[in-house]
Design a protein around this motif. Structure first.
Motif, short mmCIF file in Angstrom:
data_model
loop_
_atom_site.label_atom_id
_atom_site.label_comp_id
_atom_site.label_asym_id
_atom_site.label_seq_id
_atom_site.Cartn_x
_atom_site.Cartn_y
_atom_site.Cartn_z
N LEU A 103 -21.03 -11.58 -2.03
CA LEU A 103 -21.36 -10.68 -2.09
C LEU A 103 -21.97 -10.08 -0.69
O LEU A 103 -23.16 -11.03 0.04
N TYR A 104 -22.26 -9.00 -0.73
CA TYR A 104 -23.17 -8.50 0.44
C TYR A 104 -23.58 -7.31 0.49
O TYR A 104 -23.65 -6.37 -0.20
N LEU A 105 -24.59 -7.98 0.94
CA LEU A 105 -25.40 -6.20 1.02
C LEU A 105 -25.52 -5.75 2.34
O LEU A 105 -25.74 -6.94 3.77
N GLY A 106 -26.09 -4.18 2.51
CA GLY A 106 -25.46 -3.56 3.40
C GLY A 106 -27.17 -3.16 3.90
O GLY A 106 -27.17 -2.60 3.01
N GLU A 107 -27.90 -2.68 5.05
CA GLU A 107 -28.51 -2.00 5.50
C GLU A 107 -28.22 -0.79 5.42
O GLU A 107 -27.65 -0.31 7.01
N VAL A 108 -28.99 -0.02 4.93
CA VAL A 108 -28.12 1.75 5.40
C VAL A 108 -28.10 1.96 6.80
O VAL A 108 -29.53 2.72 6.47
N GLN A 109 -27.58 3.04 7.33
CA GLN A 109 -28.18 3.43 9.04
C GLN A 109 -27.69 4.48 8.41
O GLN A 109 -28.73 5.88 9.16
N GLY A 118 -12.59 -11.43 4.54
CA GLY A 118 -13.33 -11.64 5.09
C GLY A 118 -13.96 -10.84 7.15
O GLY A 118 -14.40 -11.28 7.92
N LEU A 119 -13.41 -9.58 6.87
CA LEU A 119 -13.63 -8.67 7.65
C LEU A 119 -15.43 -8.38 7.89
O LEU A 119 -16.04 -8.74 8.87
N LEU A 120 -15.47 -8.13 6.29
CA LEU A 120 -17.32 -7.86 6.44
C LEU A 120 -18.25 -8.57 7.34
O LEU A 120 -19.05 -8.13 6.91
N GLU A 121 -18.17 -9.96 7.02
CA GLU A 121 -18.87 -11.12 7.33
C GLU A 121 -20.37 -10.43 8.03
O GLU A 121 -21.01 -10.40 8.23
N SER A 122 -19.90 -9.80 9.71
CA SER A 122 -19.90 -9.52 10.68
C SER A 122 -20.12 -8.68 10.78
O SER A 122 -20.65 -7.64 12.34
N PRO A 159 -24.85 -5.18 8.48
CA PRO A 159 -25.15 -6.15 7.58
C PRO A 159 -26.15 -6.30 7.71
O PRO A 159 -26.89 -6.52 8.22
N TRP A 160 -27.02 -6.65 6.28
CA TRP A 160 -27.67 -7.85 6.31
C TRP A 160 -28.06 -9.03 5.33
O TRP A 160 -28.24 -9.55 6.52
N ARG A 161 -26.95 -9.36 4.76
CA ARG A 161 -26.79 -11.29 4.23
C ARG A 161 -25.71 -10.74 3.50
O ARG A 161 -25.06 -9.67 2.96
N ALA A 162 -25.17 -12.21 2.90
CA ALA A 162 -23.78 -12.17 2.26
C ALA A 162 -24.67 -13.00 1.42
O ALA A 162 -24.49 -14.22 1.78
N PRO A 186 -33.38 0.23 2.80
CA PRO A 186 -32.91 0.62 2.13
C PRO A 186 -31.65 -0.53 2.26
O PRO A 186 -30.52 -0.19 3.12
N LEU A 187 -30.70 -0.76 1.19
CA LEU A 187 -30.01 -1.38 0.71
C LEU A 187 -29.10 -1.54 -0.20
O LEU A 187 -29.56 -0.98 -1.38
N VAL A 188 -27.33 -1.95 -0.14
CA VAL A 188 -26.52 -1.76 -0.74
C VAL A 188 -26.12 -2.70 -0.67
O VAL A 188 -25.53 -3.81 -0.52
#
Length: 185
Positions: free
Chosen positions: A127-133, A61-65, A116-119, A47-49
């Protein structure tokens, strides 16, 4: 042909979107957020967004990790959207932690908690991909954005369903099996 960035932005603005606020914790532990309409689903398994953030924004800058929450705004939350778009105008009501370590807003239409999944490089954006938890849906109507203005979804008592689409709510269910058959006398 040279592309005029202002005209391109105006053209892209004709694609109506929902309005979200992406939230995360800063280095100081305080919650931060940014209004974003560049948000989309990417994958159901895993599940990714995806969110697209301007490189100049503080949240970028904050979303990186860090874990983050996608807060889908309700039609009544225009002022909240403006607040996180750089026009502070109200006290923000924060809800309990989203479950993945990221702050979330109170009273939203939905929220999606991600790790975080990938940037990826996206030019002047990241573009930030996040794994839905975790996610939650709340009753209400969405706040929409089109051509530089906020809009509300009109009342449509006969919405057009997209049952035949691979992305429809019944995707993976046989079209014929999902439909009731006519009774016989």
């Amino acid at each position: 042909m040279a592309i005029d960035p202002k005209e391109l932005r105006r053209c892209l603005g004709h694609f109506a979107t929902g309005v979200t606020v992406i939230t995360c914790h800063g280095e100081d532990g305080a919650p931060h957020g940014a209004t974003v309409n560049a948000f989309t689903a990417v994958s159901l398994d895993p599940p990714l967004v995806l969110v697209s953030l301007d490189r100049r924004s503080r949240v970028c800058g904050l979303l990186e990790s860090r874990p983050f929450t996608v807060n889908v705004l309700d039609a009544a939350q225009k002022e909240l959207a403006l607040h996180f778009a750089g026009r502070p105008n109200q006290e923000v009501r924060w809800a309990a932690d989203s479950g993945c370590g990221a702050p979330r807003l109170d009273g939203t239409l939905a929220h999606i908690s991600c790790t975080p999944w990938r940037a990826y490089d996206g030019g002047d954006h990241v573009l930030y991909l996040g794994e839905v938890q975790q996610f939650h849906i709340h009753p209400g109507r969405p706040l929409l954005f089109h051509s530089g203005q906020f809009h509300h979804l009109g009342d449509d008592h006969n919405p057009l369903l997209w049952d035949d689409s691979a992305d429809g709510p019944n995707a993976g269910v046989s079209f014929f099996a999902a439909r009731p058959t006519a009774g016989r006398a």
